[in-house]
Design a protein around this motif. Structure first.
Motif, mmCIF file in Angstrom:
data_model
loop_
_atom_site.group_PDB
_atom_site.id
_atom_site.type_symbol
_atom_site.label_atom_id
_atom_site.label_comp_id
_atom_site.label_asym_id
_atom_site.label_seq_id
_atom_site.Cartn_x
_atom_site.Cartn_y
_atom_site.Cartn_z
ATOM 1 N N GLY A 92 0.774 -1.173 -0.009
ATOM 2 C CA GLY A 92 0.032 -0.066 0.151
ATOM 3 C C GLY A 92 0.915 1.326 -0.245
ATOM 4 N N PRO A 93 2.158 1.526 0.933
ATOM 5 C CA PRO A 93 2.637 2.486 0.811
ATOM 6 C C PRO A 93 3.298 2.868 -0.481
ATOM 7 N N ASN A 94 3.584 1.896 -1.431
ATOM 8 C CA ASN A 94 4.147 2.224 -2.452
ATOM 9 C C ASN A 94 3.086 2.734 -3.668
ATOM 10 N N ILE A 95 1.809 2.567 -3.496
ATOM 11 C CA ILE A 95 0.955 3.013 -4.330
ATOM 12 C C ILE A 95 1.345 4.595 -4.828
ATOM 13 N N GLY A 96 1.245 5.451 -3.788
ATOM 14 C CA GLY A 96 1.631 7.076 -4.036
ATOM 15 C C GLY A 96 2.500 7.264 -4.897
ATOM 16 N N PRO A 97 3.740 6.644 -4.447
ATOM 17 C CA PRO A 97 5.081 6.990 -5.315
ATOM 18 C C PRO A 97 4.849 6.447 -6.872
ATOM 19 N N ALA A 98 4.096 5.275 -7.038
ATOM 20 C CA ALA A 98 3.934 4.677 -8.444
ATOM 21 C C ALA A 98 2.907 5.340 -9.216
ATOM 22 N N LEU A 99 1.930 5.906 -8.255
ATOM 23 C CA LEU A 99 0.871 6.830 -9.291
ATOM 24 C C LEU A 99 1.688 7.992 -9.482
ATOM 25 N N SER A 100 2.367 8.773 -8.716
ATOM 26 C CA SER A 100 2.999 9.992 -9.199
ATOM 27 C C SER A 100 4.204 9.651 -10.229
ATOM 28 N N GLU A 101 4.721 8.509 -10.381
ATOM 29 C CA GLU A 101 5.425 8.336 -11.641
ATOM 30 C C GLU A 101 4.921 8.086 -12.817
ATOM 31 N N HIS A 102 3.406 7.494 -12.642
ATOM 32 C CA HIS A 102 2.720 7.053 -13.728
ATOM 33 C C HIS A 102 2.249 8.474 -14.233
ATOM 34 N N LEU A 103 1.861 9.500 -13.425
ATOM 35 C CA LEU A 103 1.388 10.829 -13.686
ATOM 36 C C LEU A 103 2.399 11.687 -14.476
ATOM 37 N N LEU A 104 3.578 11.533 -13.950
ATOM 38 C CA LEU A 104 4.856 12.222 -14.669
ATOM 39 C C LEU A 104 5.133 11.850 -15.954
#
Length: 528
Positions: A16-28
């Protein structure tokens, strides 16, 4: 792959804690690609507006790009841009060009002729008509093209995980490999939410542009959802800085790679934890989940990866492309033919790739043909017995095995094998397909977790077609010079993992749904 509430909560706690960073990478990745595509596509469309031949060629090229499969395009870009975000962003840019170019050309061509005539009668130049009449009138179409490109890019960016680009596709990639349904959801649901949020924002902008074009006051209908989308994007963007900083490496960083199946992730984690425990001055960068042997080896050659575990049979057939020196088999013996095979691979890796092929870890993970215990197929004990009747049965194999000279082509040549249907299937789906009766036989690995129980029968490779697949670490020579403590530590791991131990660890990951990190930590617990 089925729903399990316990598995969901366990996965949520660990990943779960890795979803935020992965989502931001995806957005970038999405924003960079769409921004570049918008600039390039808009410029090309403006250049083409009064050049019919160039316009025809441009539209044809953009349409052709849409027909190229995403994974194929990524593979074509790898030799030029390497692994990581660069080829993924380049592919997204190429895919996003088509809706942007098309919408720009439509915005110009569909401007009412009477407005263009009015501009001409006022003495306006062609450029003035373009910027003051045609483009403002076509603004809704321009935004619609940008909206389509953005939504497409969010979806396509998930495939970047196969080339280590990061993003939400990493969850989907791992979930399929580990037969973990919640992991797939942790990638798919945020990606869908991101697409919906960005689409809502651009839909509102398109509506505003349409009302402005028609001379109506701008309505606030849809504004709350657009504001909410902006808020989500802004909050998630706070994770961008840590994500970008994490990409930086230093002289003490060791980048460990692995392929996209559970045993490879286990081996990567086992080695990573041992290095972290014994060499505290070395920072381990886990680059796990490469989609194929070729991608991972290419990453090793370029220096994107410093170390990974390869199998002798794979090295011979896929990387070196030399015929096997000896007969295969699944035994764990260490006779002279095996030593000869190892020496040849070691010499060729040093000569061709300037890399170090180290001592085997202790188990042989050769291919093996299996079927469901108790089924009609289980009456065949050897492949020689099966061969004459093979045209009555369906078989599942992963894509790599189908094309490998020591894989299915070797089976066909030596046994005369001709199955009724030959299905290419990811290793994560093979066992459910056997259980559901979709296929009668499947090609698996000797250390597969599910072979530890009695649910499946092994069909013996009695002619020993499959070569040995001893697992061995491969280390870049410059990494050995930069981090001299790594190779001696890896030497201590030689012979540390038996086939039975690997089956048990694979079972813990694939059947008991435990993370490779926890299973590896348990293995090392209590060991000096």
């Amino acid at each position: 792959m089925k729903w399990d509430a316990t598995q969901f909560w366990q996965t949520l706690q660990s990943d779960g804690p890795n979803i935020g960073p992965a989502l931001s990478e995806h957005l970038l990745m999405t924003l960079v690609a769409v921004l570049v595509a918008a600039v390039v596509g808009f410029s090309l469309a403006l250049f083409a507006r009064e050049r019919p031949r160039f316009r025809t060629a441009l539209v044809s090229c953009c349409n052709t790009l849409q027909t190229v499969p995403s994974l194929a395009l990524l593979a074509l870009l790898l030799p030029l841009l390497g692994i990581g975000a660069a080829p993924a962003i380049a592919a997204l840019i190429l895919y996003a060009l088509q809706p942007i170019v098309r919408s720009t050309l439509m915005a110009i061509s569909e401007c009412p002729s009477e407005m263009v005539d009015a501009g001409n009668s006022m003495g306006m130049t062609s450029r003035q008509i373009l910027w003051h009449i045609q483009l403002p009138q076509g603004l809704p179409l321009l935004i619609a093209g940008l909206r389509t490109a953005t939504v497409w890019s969010v979806g396509t960016a998930t495939l970047g995980a196969f080339i280590m680009a990061g993003g939400l596709g990493e969850f989907i990639n791992r979930g399929i490999a580990l037969n973990n349904y919640p992991l797939v959801l942790f990638g798919a649901v945020p990606a869908a939410a991101l697409a919906i949020g960005l689409d809502s924002l651009l839909a509102y902008a398109e509506n505003v542009a349409q009302r402005w074009k028609n001379g109506f006051p701008v309505a606030i209908a849809g504004l709350p959802s657009a504001v909410a989308a902006i808020a989500v994007v802004a909050v998630l963007s706070f994770a961008l800085v840590p994500s970008v900083m994490a990409m930086r490496t230093s002289s003490t960083t060791l980048r460990i790679g692995c392929k996209n199946f559970s045993e490879q992730r286990l081996l990567g984690e086992l080695i990573a934890q041992r290095i972290e425990a014994k060499l505290p001055g070395v920072r381990v960068d886990r680059r796990f989940g490469f989609g194929s042997t070729q991608l991972l080896h290419a990453a090793l050659e370029r220096g994107d990866v410093d170390l990974y575990v390869e199998y002798t049979g794979t090295a011979e057939q896929t990387i070196l492309q030399v015929p096997p020196d000896t007969a295969g088999g699944t035994g764990d013996g260490a006779g002279t033919p095996r030593l000869k095979q190892m020496e040849r691979i070691r010499a060729l890796y040093a000569e061709r790739f300037n890399t170090l092929w180290l001592e085997p870890l202790g188990f042989n993970n050769s291919y093996t043909v299996i079927c469901r215990a108790g089924s009609d197929a289980a009456r065949y004990k050897t492949l020689s017995q099966l061969a004459p009747d093979s045209d009555r049965y369906n078989v599942a194999m992963n894509a790599e095995f189908i094309g490998r000279p020591d894989g299915y082509p070797a089976m066909q040549k030596r046994y005369g094998m001709k199955f009724r249907n030959e299905t290419s299937m990811d290793i994560g789906f093979i066992y459910p397909a056997l259980q559901n009766g979709q296929v009668d036989f499947a090609v698996a690995f000797y250390t597969d977790a599910r072979l530890a129980g009695g649910d499946y029968s092994v069909v013996d490779d009695d002619l020993r077609v499959f070569p040995r697949y001893d697992a061995c670490p491969v280390l870049r020579r410059d990494t050995d010079a930069r981090l001299p403590g790594v190779r001696p530590l890896l030497a201590t791991l030689a012979g540390s993992f038996s086939a039975e131990e690997m089956r048990k660890m694979n079972k813990a990951v694939e059947v008991d749904i435990r993370s490779p990190r926890d299973v590896a930590a348990e293995f090392w617990a209590g060991r000096p």
